[in-house]
Design a protein around this motif. Structure first.
Motif, PDB file in Angstrom:
ATOM      1  N   LEU A   1      13.227 -39.333  24.459  1.00  0.00           N
ATOM      2  CA  LEU A   1      13.906 -39.016  23.202  1.00  0.00           C
ATOM      3  C   LEU A   1      15.220 -39.787  23.080  1.00  0.00           C
ATOM      4  O   LEU A   1      15.549 -40.324  22.018  1.00  0.00           O
ATOM      5  CB  LEU A   1      14.170 -37.517  23.129  1.00  0.00           C
ATOM      6  CG  LEU A   1      13.158 -36.656  22.374  1.00  0.00           C
ATOM      7  CD1 LEU A   1      13.430 -35.177  22.612  1.00  0.00           C
ATOM      8  CD2 LEU A   1      13.203 -36.956  20.887  1.00  0.00           C
ATOM      9  N   ARG A   2      15.970 -39.842  24.187  1.00  0.00           N
ATOM     10  CA  ARG A   2      17.251 -40.539  24.157  1.00  0.00           C
ATOM     11  C   ARG A   2      17.054 -42.026  23.877  1.00  0.00           C
ATOM     12  O   ARG A   2      17.724 -42.612  23.015  1.00  0.00           O
ATOM     13  CB  ARG A   2      17.963 -40.357  25.495  1.00  0.00           C
ATOM     14  CG  ARG A   2      19.326 -41.063  25.585  1.00  0.00           C
ATOM     15  CD  ARG A   2      19.756 -41.209  27.020  1.00  0.00           C
ATOM     16  NE  ARG A   2      18.817 -42.046  27.769  1.00  0.00           N
ATOM     17  CZ  ARG A   2      18.359 -41.753  28.998  1.00  0.00           C
ATOM     18  NH1 ARG A   2      18.763 -40.657  29.620  1.00  0.00           N
ATOM     19  NH2 ARG A   2      17.519 -42.568  29.600  1.00  0.00           N
ATOM     20  N   ASP A   3      16.115 -42.644  24.585  1.00  0.00           N
ATOM     21  CA  ASP A   3      15.901 -44.084  24.415  1.00  0.00           C
ATOM     22  C   ASP A   3      15.423 -44.405  23.001  1.00  0.00           C
ATOM     23  O   ASP A   3      15.853 -45.396  22.390  1.00  0.00           O
ATOM     24  CB  ASP A   3      14.883 -44.589  25.436  1.00  0.00           C
ATOM     25  CG  ASP A   3      15.409 -44.512  26.866  1.00  0.00           C
ATOM     26  OD1 ASP A   3      16.638 -44.342  27.041  1.00  0.00           O
ATOM     27  OD2 ASP A   3      14.584 -44.597  27.809  1.00  0.00           O
ATOM     28  N   ALA A   4      14.525 -43.565  22.480  1.00  0.00           N
ATOM     29  CA  ALA A   4      14.038 -43.794  21.121  1.00  0.00           C
ATOM     30  C   ALA A   4      15.160 -43.648  20.112  1.00  0.00           C
ATOM     31  O   ALA A   4      15.308 -44.455  19.183  1.00  0.00           O
ATOM     32  CB  ALA A   4      12.903 -42.820  20.802  1.00  0.00           C
TER      33      ALA A   4
ATOM     34  N   VAL B   1      10.415 -39.932  15.468  1.00  0.00           N
ATOM     35  CA  VAL B   1       9.947 -39.568  16.797  1.00  0.00           C
ATOM     36  C   VAL B   1       9.035 -38.361  16.647  1.00  0.00           C
ATOM     37  O   VAL B   1       9.377 -37.400  15.954  1.00  0.00           O
ATOM     38  CB  VAL B   1      11.116 -39.232  17.749  1.00  0.00           C
ATOM     39  CG1 VAL B   1      10.587 -38.717  19.091  1.00  0.00           C
ATOM     40  CG2 VAL B   1      11.997 -40.450  17.958  1.00  0.00           C
ATOM     41  N   MET B   2       7.880 -38.424  17.295  1.00  0.00           N
ATOM     42  CA  MET B   2       6.898 -37.356  17.196  1.00  0.00           C
ATOM     43  C   MET B   2       6.764 -36.688  18.562  1.00  0.00           C
ATOM     44  O   MET B   2       6.393 -37.328  19.552  1.00  0.00           O
ATOM     45  CB  MET B   2       5.549 -37.943  16.741  1.00  0.00           C
ATOM     46  CG  MET B   2       4.491 -36.922  16.438  1.00  0.00           C
ATOM     47  SD  MET B   2       3.060 -37.640  15.527  1.00  0.00           S
ATOM     48  CE  MET B   2       3.042 -39.322  16.100  1.00  0.00           C
TER      49      MET B   2
ATOM     50  N   ALA C   1      16.099 -29.386  20.921  1.00  0.00           N
ATOM     51  CA  ALA C   1      17.427 -28.767  20.897  1.00  0.00           C
ATOM     52  C   ALA C   1      18.281 -29.263  22.058  1.00  0.00           C
ATOM     53  O   ALA C   1      19.484 -29.526  21.899  1.00  0.00           O
ATOM     54  CB  ALA C   1      17.295 -27.243  20.938  1.00  0.00           C
ATOM     55  N   GLN C   2      17.672 -29.398  23.240  1.00  0.00           N
ATOM     56  CA  GLN C   2      18.412 -29.898  24.401  1.00  0.00           C
ATOM     57  C   GLN C   2      18.839 -31.347  24.187  1.00  0.00           C
ATOM     58  O   GLN C   2      19.980 -31.726  24.493  1.00  0.00           O
ATOM     59  CB  GLN C   2      17.540 -29.788  25.655  1.00  0.00           C
ATOM     60  CG  GLN C   2      17.237 -28.370  26.098  1.00  0.00           C
ATOM     61  CD  GLN C   2      18.450 -27.669  26.681  1.00  0.00           C
ATOM     62  OE1 GLN C   2      19.383 -28.309  27.153  1.00  0.00           O
ATOM     63  NE2 GLN C   2      18.434 -26.343  26.635  1.00  0.00           N
ATOM     64  N   ALA C   3      17.934 -32.156  23.656  1.00  0.00           N
ATOM     65  CA  ALA C   3      18.258 -33.568  23.430  1.00  0.00           C
ATOM     66  C   ALA C   3      19.378 -33.716  22.408  1.00  0.00           C
ATOM     67  O   ALA C   3      20.277 -34.553  22.558  1.00  0.00           O
ATOM     68  CB  ALA C   3      17.008 -34.319  22.968  1.00  0.00           C
TER      69      ALA C   3
ATOM     70  N   GLU D   1      22.887 -35.531  23.640  1.00  0.00           N
ATOM     71  CA  GLU D   1      23.209 -36.900  23.229  1.00  0.00           C
ATOM     72  C   GLU D   1      22.972 -37.195  21.754  1.00  0.00           C
ATOM     73  O   GLU D   1      23.736 -37.925  21.131  1.00  0.00           O
ATOM     74  CB  GLU D   1      22.396 -37.905  24.073  1.00  0.00           C
ATOM     75  CG  GLU D   1      22.819 -37.925  25.529  1.00  0.00           C
ATOM     76  CD  GLU D   1      21.885 -38.773  26.379  1.00  0.00           C
ATOM     77  OE1 GLU D   1      22.389 -39.695  27.031  1.00  0.00           O
ATOM     78  OE2 GLU D   1      20.671 -38.511  26.368  1.00  0.00           O
ATOM     79  N   LEU D   2      21.936 -36.650  21.166  1.00  0.00           N
ATOM     80  CA  LEU D   2      21.541 -37.096  19.835  1.00  0.00           C
ATOM     81  C   LEU D   2      22.567 -36.761  18.757  1.00  0.00           C
ATOM     82  O   LEU D   2      22.745 -37.520  17.807  1.00  0.00           O
ATOM     83  CB  LEU D   2      20.177 -36.498  19.446  1.00  0.00           C
ATOM     84  CG  LEU D   2      18.948 -37.339  19.810  1.00  0.00           C
ATOM     85  CD1 LEU D   2      18.886 -37.603  21.308  1.00  0.00           C
ATOM     86  CD2 LEU D   2      17.680 -36.648  19.334  1.00  0.00           C
TER      87      LEU D   2
END
Length: 730
Positions: free
Chosen positions: A66-69, A82-83, A97-99, A103-104
């Motif tokens: 998720l972070r890299d995307a 992102v799916m 929620a954690q991502a 960072e997001l």
């Protein structure tokens, strides 16, 4: 009375019909500058979506993905998708929620929007107009500026969101078009679902696959929650729960409230299948709690998850179990404490606390009050399986209580929003105060409209259930009451869907008066959606019922709708001859509607239809005749306290003065409309008045007035959320 002052400067002014005045250009400009506007919405960006939990294990690979995307897509000016895919209850929403927390959020500083599409899905289709309406309001767009049509809402969302770096989070996506409609112009869309959507992958979406927790990660999670757990026993719990975080959380939460039991007791009972099947299972206990005998177990979303949920439900108090069962019966997806009490639940606050602490229910994120609760979709499926053990009679009696609650509440809401309008149904027998135990559901028109809007999805589900059960009177009662919501908030697709059910209900009851009303509501919604053919077909059917219905007010609403369609036809056909012919057709129809309202008499209807007659006269270039009709309408409106009609009358009067070549009087009438609209907080009408006034000032070469109007219009639209606020000075 509305008038433009002289600012103490001794300037002269001349009275104009409608209480407007003509003053010098500078004073008029100063007056426009002095119109009070509502303050702008708080500048804080929206931050929607479920919060992260403090205990979270594993998922290192998924979080990295998720972070890299997000990093890659954040660097790209084009929007990204992102799916996140996995079975129900596996933790997709919590992963996102954690991502976001880690960072997001920093990558998308202009806000986070969130929606669970299950709350807006009906018969497999999602009401995207409703979703976009919620997004627009979250971004600060005033409710008066949210358009009715899906295409218009889509365009406005893209316009408002264009300069913003937004993160849009959408749960339970089933089809690619649902996701595409919600992609922000720049930013990131993160969707969750139970299966990958190939067409989104072909569009460039990044796939994150979320599997159940493995033994190591699941054991770590259990031992964080339940520190005394033996590692082997914790691993057994993970195996029995098939690695589902939702099932694990429910099992451990349930256990923590029972200090006399150990994790070994849970493993033993689950292994023995104590809670999964048989007369001793949760479904038997559910039946006893709801006053009926139990039935055989039903297949759920997975044997492991069902077994844990059976265990949790079997051990809670009878009151809480009864409450859980009611969630399985309710037509909608959310419930308030007032609704649950209305259908027979006891110790509601304690029971909701039990369901929340067991992670079976969650609070719905909403700005409205009272609080609303919902079950996780996996839990809801289990609750509905349990509720199937109810005998048909018991199930129908519970549903009837739900339908009656909403029918009475909607009727009270309609009365507060639209006042003493013509209604076929009698007032509800139950007073509003009886529908809530602690605090009245709503206290005024604005409050009632917010309640209706917050309950909109549940209300639509209740109408469908009432239709399925053959409760025809309740179907059309709800449809009639919800016109206040449909018309005010432009939920036009809802109006068509429920109206068609209302037509069927009226036919079952042999009520031509009700059928006319339902067909007219469908026609008005179709008219606003631009589907004039559909609108006319509904009115054709309604016209044939006017004689048996008898009430002249019903004739009035049909002729009014036909007149509006005639004017729209003239505008679309465009030629001067077509416009003139359609205007005359509309005038005759509005005159019939006016006569019908005078026959009752209905003073508000007289004002509205006089206003409509004047619109048709203006379209037909009969300016002087229009002014005479408008003066009479304004007098009736002032006499009867029908203040909201006066800005509309002033605007049509301004158009008539323009047609007569009297720009000064047109300006004065438009200023009066702006004054009244501002005082009544009719911001869309104020916008319309300022826009017209700027055009008139341009024609009159009145530069101060034009500049004042354009600046006030920019300020209004900024405060209404249509334009981003100016960047602060460096």
């Amino acid at each position: 009375m509305s008038s433009v002052g002289t600012d103490g400067g001794g300037a002269t002014y001349n009275s104009v019909s409608g209480d407007a005045v003509v003053v010098g250009p500078l004073l008029m400009a100063r007056h426009i500058e002095g119109i009070q506007l509502p303050p702008a919405a708080p500048a804080a960006p929206p931050c929607q979506g479920p919060p992260p939990t403090r205990v979270f294990v594993n998922r290192t690979e998924e979080l990295a993905g998720l972070r890299d995307a997000a990093l890659a897509l954040a660097a790209d000016p084009e929007p990204g998708v992102v799916m996140v895919v996995g079975v129900g209850g596996v933790g997709k929403t919590q992963l996102v929620a954690q991502a976001v927390h880690r960072e997001l959020a920093q990558l998308f500083p202009d806000g986070q929007l969130y929606v669970d599409l299950e709350d807006h899905r009906r018969d497999g289709a999602v009401d995207l107009a409703a979703v976009l309406g919620g997004f627009l309001r979250a971004l600060g767009v005033h409710k008066d500026y949210v358009p009715g049509r899906l295409a218009e809402r889509t365009a406005l969302f893209r316009s408002v969101a264009a300069p913003l770096r937004l993160l849009v989070k959408v749960d339970n996506v089933q089809h690619a078009p649902e996701a595409r409609a919600l992609v922000p112009p720049q930013g990131l869309l993160v969707v969750t679902g139970r299966r990958a959507l190939p067409s989104l992958l072909m569009d460039g979406a990044v796939l994150i696959d979320v599997a159940p927790l493995d033994d190591r990660a699941g054991t770590e999670l259990v031992r964080r929650w339940y520190a005394d757990a033996d590692e082997g026993t914790a691993a057994d719990v993970v195996r029995l729960c098939a690695g589902h975080p939702l099932a694990l959380r429910a099992a451990v939460e349930w256990l923590s409230a029972r200090p006399q039991l150990t994790l070994d007791d849970v493993v033993r009972d689950l292994t023995a299948g104590r809670y999964g099947t048989g007369d001793d299972g949760a479904r038997e206990a559910m039946g006893v709690a709801m006053g009926v005998s139990g039935g055989p177990a039903q297949d759920g979303v997975g044997e492991a998850v069902d077994a844990v949920l059976d265990a949790v439900v079997a051990e809670v108090s009878d009151d809480t179990r009864h409450l859980y069962g009611l969630f399985g019966v309710l037509p909608g997806t959310t419930a308030t404490a007032d609704l649950l009490r209305a259908v027979g639940a006891t110790r509601v606050d304690a029971g909701l606390g039990d369901l929340l602490s067991s992670r079976l229910a969650v609070l719905v994120e909403s700005a409205d009050r009272p609080l609303r609760y919902r079950l996780h979709d996996v839990v809801r499926a289990h609750a509905r399986q349990c509720a199937r053990a109810l005998p048909e009679g018991r199930r129908r009696s519970l549903l009837r209580l739900v339908v009656d609650f909403y029918a009475d509440a909607a009727a009270h809401g309609d009365a507060l929003v639209l006042g003493a309008r013509f209604r076929i149904q009698p007032p509800p027998v139950r007073p509003l105060a009886e529908l809530a135990a602690k605090k009245v559901l709503f206290t005024g028109g604005a409050d009632a409209l917010e309640w209706l809007d917050a309950e909109r999805d549940n209300l639509q589900a209740v109408i469908r259930v009432a239709a399925d059960e053959g409760w025809h009177q309740e179907v059309w009662r709800l449809c009639e009451s919800l016109w206040a919501l449909y018309h005010s908030r432009k939920h036009l697709a809802d109006c068509v869907e429920s109206g068609l059910l209302g037509i069927e209900a009226a036919q079952h009851e042999a009520r031509p008066d009700v059928e006319i009303r339902m067909r007219n509501q469908v026609a008005r919604a179709a008219y606003e959606l631009g589907d004039l053919d559909r609108a006319e077909s509904q009115l054709d059917a309604a016209t044939g019922l006017l004689e048996p219905a008898g009430d002249p007010r019903l004739s009035g609403v049909v002729w009014e709708s036909r007149g509006l369609i005639a004017l729209a036809r003239g505008r679309s056909e465009g030629t001067p001859r077509a416009v003139g012919e359609r205007a005359e057709e509309a005038r005759q129809l509005f005159e019939r509607a006016l006569a019908a309202n005078r026959a009752v008499p209905d003073r508000h209807g007289v004002v509205v239809q006089s206003y409509n007659v004047a619109q048709a006269l203006v379209a037909g270039e009969r300016w002087t005749d229009a002014l005479g009709v408008l003066d009479e309408a304004a007098e009736v409106a002032r006499t009867t306290g029908d203040e909201p009609m006066l800005p509309r009358i002033d605007l049509v009067r301004a158009q008539a003065f323009v047609g007569l070549g009297s720009l000064d009087r047109a300006v004065a009438a438009t200023v009066a409309a702006a004054d009244r609209a501002a005082g009544l907080k009719q911001f869309a009408k104020l916008d319309q008045a300022l826009e017209l006034l700027a055009a008139l000032a341009d024609r009159a070469e009145d530069r101060p007035l034009r500049a004042a109007c354009e600046e006030k219009l920019r300020e209004l639209r900024r405060n209404m959320g249509l334009e981003p606020p100016a960047a602060p000075p460096a």
